[in-house]
Design a protein around this motif. Structure first.
Motif, PDB file in Angstrom:
ATOM      1  N   ILE A 135      28.944  25.686  51.517  1.00 49.94           N
ATOM      2  CA  ILE A 135      29.290  26.005  50.133  1.00 49.94           C
ATOM      3  C   ILE A 135      28.316  27.039  49.548  1.00 49.94           C
ATOM      4  O   ILE A 135      28.670  27.806  48.664  1.00 49.94           O
ATOM      5  CB  ILE A 135      29.300  24.700  49.287  1.00 49.94           C
ATOM      6  CG1 ILE A 135      30.156  24.918  48.041  1.00 49.94           C
ATOM      7  CG2 ILE A 135      27.897  24.240  48.944  1.00 49.94           C
ATOM      8  CD1 ILE A 135      30.536  23.641  47.357  1.00 49.94           C
ATOM      9  N   ARG A 181      29.821  30.504  47.203  1.00 48.18           N
ATOM     10  CA  ARG A 181      29.531  30.924  45.835  1.00 48.18           C
ATOM     11  C   ARG A 181      29.264  32.432  45.734  1.00 48.18           C
ATOM     12  O   ARG A 181      29.840  33.091  44.853  1.00 48.18           O
ATOM     13  CB  ARG A 181      28.347  30.119  45.280  1.00 48.18           C
ATOM     14  CG  ARG A 181      28.279  30.080  43.780  1.00 48.18           C
ATOM     15  CD  ARG A 181      27.055  29.324  43.304  1.00 48.18           C
ATOM     16  NE  ARG A 181      27.113  27.911  43.620  1.00 48.18           N
ATOM     17  CZ  ARG A 181      27.679  27.007  42.821  1.00 48.18           C
ATOM     18  NH1 ARG A 181      28.232  27.378  41.696  1.00 48.18           N
ATOM     19  NH2 ARG A 181      27.690  25.742  43.159  1.00 48.18           N
ATOM     20  N   VAL A 191      32.501  34.320  45.597  1.00 42.47           N
ATOM     21  CA  VAL A 191      33.146  34.279  44.277  1.00 42.47           C
ATOM     22  C   VAL A 191      32.480  35.293  43.356  1.00 42.47           C
ATOM     23  O   VAL A 191      33.151  36.092  42.694  1.00 42.47           O
ATOM     24  CB  VAL A 191      33.035  32.859  43.667  1.00 42.47           C
ATOM     25  CG1 VAL A 191      33.490  32.866  42.215  1.00 42.47           C
ATOM     26  CG2 VAL A 191      33.850  31.871  44.484  1.00 42.47           C
ATOM     27  N   LEU A 212      42.009  35.011  42.774  1.00 39.99           N
ATOM     28  CA  LEU A 212      40.914  35.904  42.380  1.00 39.99           C
ATOM     29  C   LEU A 212      40.872  37.131  43.292  1.00 39.99           C
ATOM     30  O   LEU A 212      40.762  38.271  42.826  1.00 39.99           O
ATOM     31  CB  LEU A 212      39.585  35.137  42.443  1.00 39.99           C
ATOM     32  CG  LEU A 212      38.304  35.933  42.176  1.00 39.99           C
ATOM     33  CD1 LEU A 212      38.350  36.603  40.804  1.00 39.99           C
ATOM     34  CD2 LEU A 212      37.082  35.025  42.274  1.00 39.99           C
ATOM     35  N   SER A 262      40.416  37.696  36.136  1.00 42.52           N
ATOM     36  CA  SER A 262      39.468  37.538  37.242  1.00 42.52           C
ATOM     37  C   SER A 262      38.202  36.836  36.770  1.00 42.52           C
ATOM     38  O   SER A 262      37.630  36.022  37.492  1.00 42.52           O
ATOM     39  CB  SER A 262      39.146  38.889  37.888  1.00 42.52           C
ATOM     40  OG  SER A 262      38.509  39.723  36.960  1.00 42.52           O
ATOM     41  N   THR A 263      37.784  37.137  35.536  1.00 38.31           N
ATOM     42  CA  THR A 263      36.593  36.472  34.997  1.00 38.31           C
ATOM     43  C   THR A 263      36.842  34.980  34.832  1.00 38.31           C
ATOM     44  O   THR A 263      36.014  34.146  35.204  1.00 38.31           O
ATOM     45  CB  THR A 263      36.213  37.102  33.653  1.00 38.31           C
ATOM     46  OG1 THR A 263      36.045  38.498  33.846  1.00 38.31           O
ATOM     47  CG2 THR A 263      34.926  36.506  33.124  1.00 38.31           C
ATOM     48  N   ALA A 264      38.021  34.649  34.284  1.00 35.55           N
ATOM     49  CA  ALA A 264      38.351  33.234  34.095  1.00 35.55           C
ATOM     50  C   ALA A 264      38.442  32.518  35.444  1.00 35.55           C
ATOM     51  O   ALA A 264      37.950  31.393  35.608  1.00 35.55           O
ATOM     52  CB  ALA A 264      39.678  33.103  33.338  1.00 35.55           C
ATOM     53  N   ALA A 321      36.931  33.336  38.265  1.00 36.10           N
ATOM     54  CA  ALA A 321      35.596  33.197  38.855  1.00 36.10           C
ATOM     55  C   ALA A 321      34.849  32.034  38.203  1.00 36.10           C
ATOM     56  O   ALA A 321      34.178  31.256  38.892  1.00 36.10           O
ATOM     57  CB  ALA A 321      34.810  34.496  38.684  1.00 36.10           C
ATOM     58  N   GLU A 322      34.995  31.909  36.878  1.00 36.01           N
ATOM     59  CA  GLU A 322      34.331  30.787  36.189  1.00 36.01           C
ATOM     60  C   GLU A 322      34.876  29.458  36.693  1.00 36.01           C
ATOM     61  O   GLU A 322      34.127  28.505  36.939  1.00 36.01           O
ATOM     62  CB  GLU A 322      34.531  30.902  34.677  1.00 36.01           C
ATOM     63  CG  GLU A 322      33.615  31.928  34.032  1.00 36.01           C
ATOM     64  CD  GLU A 322      33.965  32.159  32.570  1.00 36.01           C
ATOM     65  OE1 GLU A 322      34.771  31.391  32.016  1.00 36.01           O
ATOM     66  OE2 GLU A 322      33.430  33.128  32.009  1.00 36.01           O
ATOM     67  N   CYS A 369      36.297  28.860  39.574  1.00 37.87           N
ATOM     68  CA  CYS A 369      35.838  28.652  40.950  1.00 37.87           C
ATOM     69  C   CYS A 369      34.430  28.069  40.952  1.00 37.87           C
ATOM     70  O   CYS A 369      34.139  27.093  41.653  1.00 37.87           O
ATOM     71  CB  CYS A 369      35.836  29.977  41.728  1.00 37.87           C
ATOM     72  SG  CYS A 369      37.470  30.486  42.282  1.00 37.87           S
ATOM     73  N   ASN A 370      33.564  28.656  40.159  1.00 38.78           N
ATOM     74  CA  ASN A 370      32.178  28.177  40.131  1.00 38.78           C
ATOM     75  C   ASN A 370      32.086  26.772  39.552  1.00 38.78           C
ATOM     76  O   ASN A 370      31.269  25.961  39.990  1.00 38.78           O
ATOM     77  CB  ASN A 370      31.302  29.151  39.339  1.00 38.78           C
ATOM     78  CG  ASN A 370      30.906  30.349  40.189  1.00 38.78           C
ATOM     79  OD1 ASN A 370      30.667  30.211  41.387  1.00 38.78           O
ATOM     80  ND2 ASN A 370      30.861  31.520  39.586  1.00 38.78           N
ATOM     81  N   LEU A 400      34.393  24.466  39.836  1.00 36.22           N
ATOM     82  CA  LEU A 400      34.827  23.551  40.905  1.00 36.22           C
ATOM     83  C   LEU A 400      33.740  23.382  41.955  1.00 36.22           C
ATOM     84  O   LEU A 400      33.532  22.292  42.476  1.00 36.22           O
ATOM     85  CB  LEU A 400      36.114  24.061  41.555  1.00 36.22           C
ATOM     86  CG  LEU A 400      37.390  23.884  40.740  1.00 36.22           C
ATOM     87  CD1 LEU A 400      38.600  24.321  41.543  1.00 36.22           C
ATOM     88  CD2 LEU A 400      37.553  22.429  40.316  1.00 36.22           C
ATOM     89  N   LEU A 401      33.035  24.471  42.258  1.00 32.34           N
ATOM     90  CA  LEU A 401      31.942  24.370  43.236  1.00 32.34           C
ATOM     91  C   LEU A 401      30.859  23.427  42.723  1.00 32.34           C
ATOM     92  O   LEU A 401      30.281  22.649  43.473  1.00 32.34           O
ATOM     93  CB  LEU A 401      31.353  25.752  43.527  1.00 32.34           C
ATOM     94  CG  LEU A 401      32.235  26.712  44.322  1.00 32.34           C
ATOM     95  CD1 LEU A 401      31.556  28.066  44.453  1.00 32.34           C
ATOM     96  CD2 LEU A 401      32.551  26.156  45.694  1.00 32.34           C
ATOM     97  N   ASP A 402      30.595  23.501  41.405  1.00 32.20           N
ATOM     98  CA  ASP A 402      29.564  22.635  40.824  1.00 32.20           C
ATOM     99  C   ASP A 402      29.966  21.165  40.867  1.00 32.20           C
ATOM    100  O   ASP A 402      29.139  20.291  41.076  1.00 32.20           O
ATOM    101  CB  ASP A 402      29.307  23.040  39.363  1.00 32.20           C
ATOM    102  CG  ASP A 402      28.633  24.396  39.279  1.00 32.20           C
ATOM    103  OD1 ASP A 402      27.996  24.789  40.274  1.00 32.20           O
ATOM    104  OD2 ASP A 402      28.755  25.052  38.229  1.00 32.20           O
TER     105      ASP A 402
END
Lengths: 398, 78
Positions: A267, A271, A274, B15, B39-41, B43-44, B46-47, B49-51
């Protein structure tokens, strides 16, 4: 007078019969080791015997170097060729492979099945399917209560917690293991076809003795892997263990943890991917805005040159206001675009022509050209007016 | 489908596609802006979900009549 042969001739003849025999040049023989001696040369000489006979046996130095040598009394299964030693007029067993008896039987079966499945093309590289780079759903077939499963789940959790795992528990050791493994692979495939598509199946078992891993050398398991519509990654035993299942699988990993690692990206690598895309979008937008700003500047210069004499005050004010707001917002947005993405997003909202229309402004078009001067229209001209939610046609009066 | 209900892989794919269209060139300014905002929305999201991501593990079962079922599988974190 009948033909007379020398001793050498008849011995060579006997030796040639041994060499051309269907069985003797490539044979597995089991028995008990006795009188084992390794000479100073490194060659080993001993006898393999059972209740009814004994067989002189030889392991040459090169073979001896890579084999676990037996001791007197060991029950062994050995592979090699039986041939004639002319000088002593005896036949001997020249051994190139030797196992303890139980394992020997297993290895014979292993080699037979490996040869058969290889001949059928089940190990061909062309059959191996790619594993998706970012799997959404991962099937796991292994024992529910073993360390292997915890290793797999912890690895996936640490590397790629975005994935969902579908677990099909199965026995991985003993006589009931092969059908259980086949059933688990089948269940995962059914789930993939009928419920949620699985990207990959991990088939795993922790380390153990060769007998404990033997289910993964079972022909039924091999064929279930070959028949799986979902790609299979194996992680069986330790680094040094190779099973038939490994050969058939789309990918072989050395351990259960290795299988999980090979199925899921880290992961920490996702990041940046992205963020790289977000930055690319910001750069592209900044370029686009720089172009738009040039357009506005050119337009402003042109409208100054037009120097209208009878401009209606409110029109002029409207145009100036639009230009000032646009240019200001664009210059801000441009600066911000090179900085923070979030900041840019807010600034950009002011730029969108639609947002300007949303605030109550209108664009007047005549013959598809924007009307910026009263000189462009005359009484009776048909014009089009664009407002926030659409356009309507109108006619100029006087 | 709202952005929140979608998976990371779907969001990431969109994205990539959005940025690819931005790269495509001569779009009207308004359209470029809309793509950029999107794309900004994305990317936010995506990040985010990663968190928040947490491995989901479910155990599959086949009942006697051949039906498929699943249930959460827990206890492996300990």
């Amino acid at each position: 007078m009948p033909q007379t042969l020398t001793v050498s001739q008849v011995t060579a003849y006997i030796k040639s019969i041994f060499a051309e025999d269907a069985l003797l040049p490539d044979v597995w023989i089991s028995g008990e080791v006795s009188n084992f001696k390794q000479a100073a040369s490194g060659h080993c000489y001993f006898t393999i015997k059972d209740g009814g006979a004994c067989l002189k046996s030889v392991i040459w130095r090169t073979a001896a170097a890579r084999l676990t040598l037996p001791r007197d009394g060991d029950a062994v299964v050995a592979h090699g060729n039986v041939s004639v030693y002319e000088r002593d007029g005896i036949y001997q067993f020249y051994i190139d492979h030797l196992q303890a008896a139980g394992a020997g039987r297993l290895w014979q079966e292993f080699e037979r099945l490996r040869g058969q499945l290889a001949a059928e093309g089940l190990f061909d590289e062309g059959r191996k399917r790619p594993i998706p780079e970012r799997p959404r759903r991962i099937g796991v077939a292994t024992s529910a209560n073993a360390a292997a499963l915890r290793d797999i789940l912890r690895t996936l959790s640490a590397r790629y917690p975005l994935a969902a795992v579908a677990l099909a528990p199965c026995s991985v050791q003993g006589a009931d293991a092969p059908p259980a493994i086949c059933a688990a692979i089948s269940l995962l495939n059914r789930w993939s076809a009928e419920r949620e598509r699985l990207d990959v199946i991990i088939l795993a078992r922790g380390g153990g003795s060769i007998e404990e891993l033997w289910a993964f050398n079972d022909e039924r398991v091999a064929r279930a892997i070959a028949a799986s519509a979902v790609p299979v990654v194996t992680g069986v035993g330790h680094e040094t263990d190779f099973t038939i299942a490994d050969f058939v699988a789309d990918r072989r990993a050395p351990t259960p943890t290795g299988a999980a690692t090979s199925c899921a990206p880290d992961i920490r690598d996702v990041r940046p991917a992205v963020n790289a895309l977000a930055e690319a979008a910001a750069e592209l937008m900044a370029e686009r805005l720089a172009g738009a700003r040039e357009d506005v500047t050119r337009l402003a210069a042109r409208s100054r040159r037009a120097s209208p004499e009878r401009r209606i005050a409110s029109d002029r004010q409207r145009l100036d206001d639009l230009q000032r707001r646009s240019a200001l917002a664009m210059s801000h947005a441009l600066g911000d675009a090179r900085g923070l993405v979030a900041g840019l997003q807010l600034q950009l909202a002011a730029l969108n022509p639609q947002r300007v229309l949303d605030r109550g402004y209108a664009i007047v078009l005549r013959d598809n050209s924007i009307v910026v001067s009263t000189r462009q229209v005359a009484g009776g001209d048909a014009i089009t007016v664009r407002v926030a939610d659409g356009t309507f046609d109108a006619t100029v009066e006087g | 489908m709202s952005v929140e209900e979608r998976t990371f892989e779907e969001l990431f794919a969109e994205l990539e596609e959005t940025v690819r269209r931005l790269e495509g060139g001569e779009l009207p300014l308004g359209e470029s802006l809309a793509l950029f905002e999107r794309s900004t929305a994305l990317a936010e999201q995506c990040n985010t979900l990663l968190d928040r991501a947490e491995l989901r593990v479910r155990q599959l079962m086949q009942s006697a009549d051949g039906g498929l079922a699943d249930q959460p599988f827990e206890g492996w974190q300990g």
